[in-house]
Design a protein around this motif. Structure first.
Motif, mmCIF file in Angstrom:
data_model
loop_
_atom_site.group_PDB
_atom_site.id
_atom_site.type_symbol
_atom_site.label_atom_id
_atom_site.label_comp_id
_atom_site.label_asym_id
_atom_site.label_seq_id
_atom_site.Cartn_x
_atom_site.Cartn_y
_atom_site.Cartn_z
ATOM 1 N N GLY A 102 20.736 14.166 -17.224
ATOM 2 C CA GLY A 102 19.459 14.766 -16.830
ATOM 3 C C GLY A 102 19.286 16.158 -17.395
ATOM 4 N N SER A 103 20.374 16.971 -17.377
ATOM 5 C CA SER A 103 20.273 18.344 -17.889
ATOM 6 C C SER A 103 20.019 18.367 -19.386
ATOM 7 N N LEU A 104 20.580 17.390 -20.116
ATOM 8 C CA LEU A 104 20.356 17.335 -21.564
ATOM 9 C C LEU A 104 18.966 16.807 -21.900
ATOM 10 N N LEU A 105 18.527 15.777 -21.167
ATOM 11 C CA LEU A 105 17.219 15.176 -21.432
ATOM 12 C C LEU A 105 16.077 16.089 -21.010
ATOM 13 N N MET A 106 16.320 16.955 -20.035
ATOM 14 C CA MET A 106 15.274 17.813 -19.486
ATOM 15 C C MET A 106 14.634 18.684 -20.557
ATOM 16 N N ASP A 107 15.434 19.178 -21.507
ATOM 17 C CA ASP A 107 14.899 20.048 -22.547
ATOM 18 C C ASP A 107 13.937 19.330 -23.483
ATOM 19 N N LEU A 108 14.003 17.997 -23.519
ATOM 20 C CA LEU A 108 13.122 17.232 -24.400
ATOM 21 C C LEU A 108 11.782 16.907 -23.738
ATOM 22 N N LEU A 109 11.703 17.135 -22.419
ATOM 23 C CA LEU A 109 10.490 16.809 -21.681
ATOM 24 C C LEU A 109 9.638 18.052 -21.464
ATOM 25 N N PRO A 110 8.318 17.890 -21.402
ATOM 26 C CA PRO A 110 7.469 19.030 -21.034
ATOM 27 C C PRO A 110 7.690 19.405 -19.583
ATOM 28 N N THR A 111 7.446 20.665 -19.229
ATOM 29 C CA THR A 111 7.619 21.107 -17.847
ATOM 30 C C THR A 111 6.616 20.395 -16.948
ATOM 31 N N ILE A 112 7.138 19.777 -15.892
ATOM 32 C CA ILE A 112 6.302 18.984 -14.994
ATOM 33 C C ILE A 112 6.425 19.553 -13.586
ATOM 34 N N GLY A 113 5.311 19.956 -13.000
ATOM 35 C CA GLY A 113 5.321 20.434 -11.622
ATOM 36 C C GLY A 113 6.104 21.718 -11.452
ATOM 37 N N LYS A 114 6.640 21.908 -10.265
ATOM 38 C CA LYS A 114 7.370 23.132 -9.935
ATOM 39 C C LYS A 114 8.819 22.805 -9.584
ATOM 40 N N GLY A 115 9.631 23.827 -9.615
ATOM 41 C CA GLY A 115 11.027 23.674 -9.210
ATOM 42 C C GLY A 115 11.796 22.745 -10.123
ATOM 43 N N ASP A 116 12.496 21.779 -9.497
ATOM 44 C CA ASP A 116 13.380 20.876 -10.238
ATOM 45 C C ASP A 116 12.711 19.550 -10.589
ATOM 46 N N THR A 117 11.400 19.490 -10.573
ATOM 47 C CA THR A 117 10.699 18.227 -10.811
ATOM 48 C C THR A 117 11.032 17.646 -12.174
ATOM 49 N N LEU A 327 19.875 14.103 -7.988
ATOM 50 C CA LEU A 327 18.564 14.666 -7.670
ATOM 51 C C LEU A 327 18.669 15.891 -6.761
ATOM 52 N N PHE A 328 19.593 15.839 -5.814
ATOM 53 C CA PHE A 328 19.679 16.916 -4.837
ATOM 54 C C PHE A 328 20.732 17.962 -5.180
ATOM 55 N N TYR A 329 21.579 17.673 -6.177
ATOM 56 C CA TYR A 329 22.567 18.669 -6.598
ATOM 57 C C TYR A 329 22.714 18.616 -8.114
ATOM 58 N N PRO A 330 21.671 19.055 -8.856
ATOM 59 C CA PRO A 330 21.661 18.910 -10.314
ATOM 60 C C PRO A 330 22.722 19.721 -11.032
ATOM 61 N N GLN A 331 23.308 20.740 -10.393
ATOM 62 C CA GLN A 331 24.331 21.562 -11.052
ATOM 63 C C GLN A 331 25.744 21.036 -10.786
ATOM 64 N N GLY A 332 25.836 19.822 -10.278
ATOM 65 C CA GLY A 332 27.134 19.342 -9.816
ATOM 66 C C GLY A 332 27.989 18.628 -10.830
ATOM 67 N N PHE A 333 27.720 18.793 -12.134
ATOM 68 C CA PHE A 333 28.449 18.046 -13.169
ATOM 69 C C PHE A 333 29.956 18.264 -13.095
ATOM 70 N N VAL A 334 30.394 19.521 -13.172
ATOM 71 C CA VAL A 334 31.832 19.802 -13.167
ATOM 72 C C VAL A 334 32.430 19.544 -11.790
ATOM 73 N N LEU A 335 31.676 19.848 -10.722
ATOM 74 C CA LEU A 335 32.169 19.599 -9.366
ATOM 75 C C LEU A 335 32.447 18.115 -9.156
ATOM 76 N N ALA A 336 31.512 17.268 -9.586
ATOM 77 C CA ALA A 336 31.696 15.822 -9.434
ATOM 78 C C ALA A 336 32.905 15.348 -10.222
ATOM 79 N N LEU A 337 33.102 15.883 -11.427
ATOM 80 C CA LEU A 337 34.267 15.496 -12.217
ATOM 81 C C LEU A 337 35.561 15.948 -11.554
ATOM 82 N N GLY A 338 35.530 17.079 -10.852
ATOM 83 C CA GLY A 338 36.716 17.546 -10.142
ATOM 84 C C GLY A 338 37.119 16.585 -9.042
ATOM 85 N N TYR A 339 36.150 16.116 -8.248
ATOM 86 C CA TYR A 339 36.444 15.131 -7.210
ATOM 87 C C TYR A 339 36.870 13.802 -7.837
ATOM 88 N N ALA A 340 36.225 13.425 -8.940
ATOM 89 C CA ALA A 340 36.607 12.195 -9.626
ATOM 90 C C ALA A 340 38.043 12.276 -10.108
#
Length: 404
Positions: A102-117, A327-340
């Motif tokens: 999601g973080s990589l694909l986000m840069d290819l999309l136009p800004t939609i709505g507010k916040g993390d939409t 969706l609710f924790y978009p910055q969790g990439f490294v954290l999730a890998l740590g638990y994994a």
């Protein structure tokens, strides 16, 4: 031979995603020398335990899942523990890949709505598109994975061609900012060789051909190890340690890695190539892990509840929980890998050692037996327990946190 090649590429593709994307983030403060030693040690350890599964599958049906193997030697409690750990492990990995995608694909999309939409829409698009190949079946995953894998390797060659001339020896000689970081990084590095959850799918795809499965594991892991060493040589060689750490402290995501590359090299071409390669690496890993999780859930429903769910229902069960996490924790990439990594240390080290220990008593004369004897099994078991305990020491403040 065609299926053996596909299986080899699935092994390599599954591993390369985890390692390529997580390791530069977590090894920034370690230095190249210690990173190399960590890579070699964990490759040897985890290739050994993967081959233990090959030995085990000589005693089971080709379509048996890990839960079925555990039940065969440790009864219902064995199935419950093995299945629970595997599902948590694979869900954590899938959540990490969906967040990263999601973080990589986000840069290819136009800004939609507010916040993390925009990020939320990117997460959904990434999962729906690539998850559909997993829902269709293993052959579908094999075909798209081959295309992406060879494209990824071609991009990797371009990335190395651009980055290696920029490597500075002084950067490679950097020492760890804290020696304990080497220990703290081990659970995340573990996921760099984390294809074990896909072994049941591969064995089923190869119709229980032990020689083909062994070849796929050995060749795929060697391809991965070589790629990791070159990747770490490049990233550690061009990125000064202090500057890299400062940038990652501001953005410890895949985009942070790309931004760090751009800021230090001042080359949009290199940064762009790194981003394309990172995306392909993440997708191939997502495909392998997602396939393993879906078939693990299928085995659980069939063997424990006598339910033969269709692929669409299995896909829903596979992807809904990690989508919610992303969706609710978009910055969790490294954290999730740590638990994994914590779950993986149990699943890929402790579990196969215990199963093989029991299987060798029941089947003392199997045609294929992993070298090393019971003494090596005990040593590997101790290492697995130690690595499983590392996240607890980090949370207790006895070991430092890695970046992210």
């Amino acid at each position: 031979m065609n299926k053996t090649l596909g299986s080899t590429l699935l092994v390599a593709g599954t591993m390369i995603g985890a390692g390529m994307l997580a390791m530069p983030l977590t090894s920034a403060g370690i230095g190249f020398g210690f990173t190399l030693l960590l890579l070699l040690g964990l490759w040897g350890l985890l290739t050994f335990t993967a081959l233990l599964f090959v030995e085990l599958y000589q005693t089971a049906e080709p379509d048996a899942g890990i839960g079925t193997l555990a039940e065969q030697y440790f009864g219902g409690i064995g199935r419950f523990i093995a299945t629970a750990v595997l599902i948590v492990f694979l869900y954590a990995l899938i959540a990490a890949y969906i967040s990263g995608g999601g973080s990589l694909l986000m840069d290819l999309l136009p800004t939609i709505g507010k916040g993390d939409t925009t990020n939320q829409i990117a997460v959904l698009l990434f999962t729906l598109f690539f998850g559909s190949f997993i829902v269709i079946g293993t052959q579908s995953v094999d075909k798209i994975n081959r295309l992406l894998f060879f494209t990824m390797i071609a991009t990797f060659v371009v990335v190395l061609g651009l980055m290696l001339p920029e490597v500075k020896i002084d950067n490679l000689l950097a020492v760890p900012l804290d020696n304990a970081l080497v220990i703290s990084a081990s659970p995340v590095f573990f996921t760099a060789f984390g294809f074990h959850g896909s072994i049941p799918s591969l064995n089923k795809y190869l119709n229980g051909n032990v020689k083909a499965l062994r070849f796929a594991i050995l060749t795929g892991s060697l391809i991965t190890l070589s790629a990791y060493i070159l990747w770490q040589l490049s990233t550690h060689g061009i990125l000064t340690q202090n500057a890299f750490m400062q940038i990652l402290q501001q953005d410890a995501t895949l985009n942070g890695l790309v931004k760090a590359t751009l800021e230090i090299t001042q080359s949009p071409l290199i940064a762009g190539a790194v981003k394309i390669f990172s995306t392909l690496a993440l997708v191939t890993s997502f495909l392998g892990v997602g396939l393993g999780l879906l078939e693990c859930i299928q085995d659980l429903l069939k063997q424990s509840f006598n339910l033969d769910a269709n692929r669409l229902s299995l896909g829903f069960l596979t992807f809904l929980p990690p989508i919610i996490f992303a969706l609710f924790y978009p910055q969790g990439f490294v954290l999730a890998l740590g638990y994994a990594g914590q779950m993986f240390a149990f699943y890929a080290v402790v579990l196969p050692v215990a199963l093989v220990w029991r299987a060798r008593r029941v089947h003392p004369k199997l045609p294929y037996r992993v070298a090393g004897g019971n003494g090596l099994l005990l040593l590997v078991l101790v290492l697995g327990v130690v690595i499983t305990s590392i996240p607890f020491f980090i949370r207790a403040g006895l070991l430092p946190f890695v970046v992210g």
